[in-house]
Design a protein around this motif. Sequence first.
Motif: not given
Length: 740
Positions: A166-178
Amino acid sequence: MVAKKSGRNRGGGGGGTAAATEVSVEELARVPLQAILLADSFATKFRPITLERPKVLLPLVNVPMIDYTLAWLESAGVEEVFVFCCAHAKQVAEHLENSQWFAQPNFSVTAIESNNAVGAGDALRLIYEQNVIRGDFVLVSGDTVSNMSLAEALGEHKERRRKDSNAIMTMVITQSKTSPTTRQSRLGTDELFMAIDPDTKQLLYYEDKSDKGTVSLDKTLLSDHPSIYLHNDKQDCYIDICSPEVLSTFADNFDYQHLRRHFLKGLLDDDIMGYKIFTHEIQSNYAARIDNFRSYDTVSKDIIQRWTYPLVPDVQFVGNSSAKLDRQGMYRASVVGQSRSAQVGPFTVIGSGTTIGSQSQISNSVVGEGCKIGANVSIEGCYIWHNVTIEDGCQLKHAIVCDGVVIKSGVILEPGVVLSYKVVVGQQFIVPAYSKVSLYQQPIKQDSDEELEYADSSSGFMDASSLSGLPDKLKEESTIQLSESQLQAASEVGSGGVGFIWSTSEGSHEEEWRHSVAPIPAAKLLEIMHTSNNELEVVQQDGNLPPSGELERDSVTANSNDYDDDDVDVKDDYEVFENEVEATFKRALEENIKEDDVILEVNSLRLSYNLATADCSGALFYSMMKSALSAPHPSPSDLVKNAATVITKWKKLLKYYLPSIDEEIEVILKFEEMCLESAKEYSTVFVQILHLLYDKDIIQEEAILNWASEKEGADETDKLFVKQAEKFIQWLNEASEEED
């Protein structure tokens, strides 16, 4: 074959036997790594440019955006890329055919064209029907720049799939302060809230609209996860590693169009299928998507400052003709004609075949190929694309200038201006801040698929090439041949100019300065700072979560403001008040209502909204100037006459609300705001109107001088009209000294 297996698993509630999973893993290991590249953003943020050319082909530091994405995919080990083209599909296909991508060894690029897709969901459903995806794939848009390695993220994804189908997707994220003030990232995107399990990295919550003020998590999440981290310091890179079930899920849900708003949130809220989404955070690598003009500016700067290495101007890759790197981040192509007295500053890129005249200065800018820049030209923070002509004495600041544009001598481009393809700006013309100018008339509809109508059509288009030789030709025989719309376009951008200035609706002014390549004006930052601070106080008083931290079992809901609807922003109050004052003044004009009765009605409005006298003066002046603007005015001088007529007739009414110098200064500031936003036609006659107000004894000398004095420490973008009024201010100062 793999898609069929995942379909059977999906039909059984997302499950599947261990044997089936093992077979699937073995099959995935044998197929080449594939990618789906969406060459259409299905958005309108780059208009009017994208009416003529697809976003993925727009130059980013002189290289088409899509070439950065393809170069990264090739370097990351992807072997097959399916490029989905919709708006301007033929242009994208021709670019790929004429480039070297089709000739790269071990790297296959296939274009899939469709003119019927209205969103990413339609694109993925079409690709699913073609049965070309045979295993895990990378999903990315053609406006993405990255240098990350996919190996670790792919490894994590495959390992999860081995344990849980059921683990169908991996999103790439990164650090980013608003920014705490604007609540947007450095890419100009909204503040993003994500809830992530710190142990498994599973994504549990995703919300990119912080203005709603509430972040609520379901209690059941806390029973399944020992701890949850709520973040607002992460950036979604829009790089997804997907299993085939992602495509089949889109096929089963025809209402899914947007990748995040529909698909991702749909899966997070769905308790039936049991599909899971995980995250992979990159630390030292770079990944960013160009979503708006501000992110275009940010990513361009990152490329120039080499955060995207090896995808930088001095390294050869497909689509890029390398330039030489000089000191302080200045890149210069091999063939550049530069006068000895011209100065090219740091973090600037100059394309091949460009010439730069004497005494000209360029800094923090990108100049494309084949451009002709005259003498005494100032360019700061701009993006000048290919084959642009800029004549002597022009000043450009934080603007985008597309291919083939001609800027006549003495022109000023204020911050945030966008000149689309082949626009001609007439001599000495000042293009107001955030203006968008195009040879196309502004579309009535705002649908994202409207670019399709322009891809193979010249409807609403004026060919500037037929008007070469302006302004002389325009004044002579050419005038007879031009249509009414062409004459209108010529008049909108100065004498000898060709182009339509697109209007900005009242509700989209904020989007303009938030998403522009120009820095956010200091006045705007101050304007919203008070609101931001108040909201932060409410958060702290209510004992809610900090911006990013661990959510324990005792804390179920994180609210950024739990106050009720009675706490309305003062700015919103004033906008409603201003609209009502304008309606009152309009009725006074139509029904010939006496001034005293208007004063009674405005006072009643002021009391009901709990506002000050200065608010009344600003709102009334706004109403008067809008009235003058609505009357016929073939020329700027006629507009000044209209304003003089209205001001003379209603002088007593306006003076009633100007008891002190402070209120008079408020009127000047209101006029500045109108010139920059809601009534840009006044920007060219600002000084004449200011002089008129002085002559009519509405604005005193002291108010004008104090206004100018207060602007001395302001940002350059906030001193535009002070500079326009320099001679008038100097005359007032000299007159004041003589009296002393």
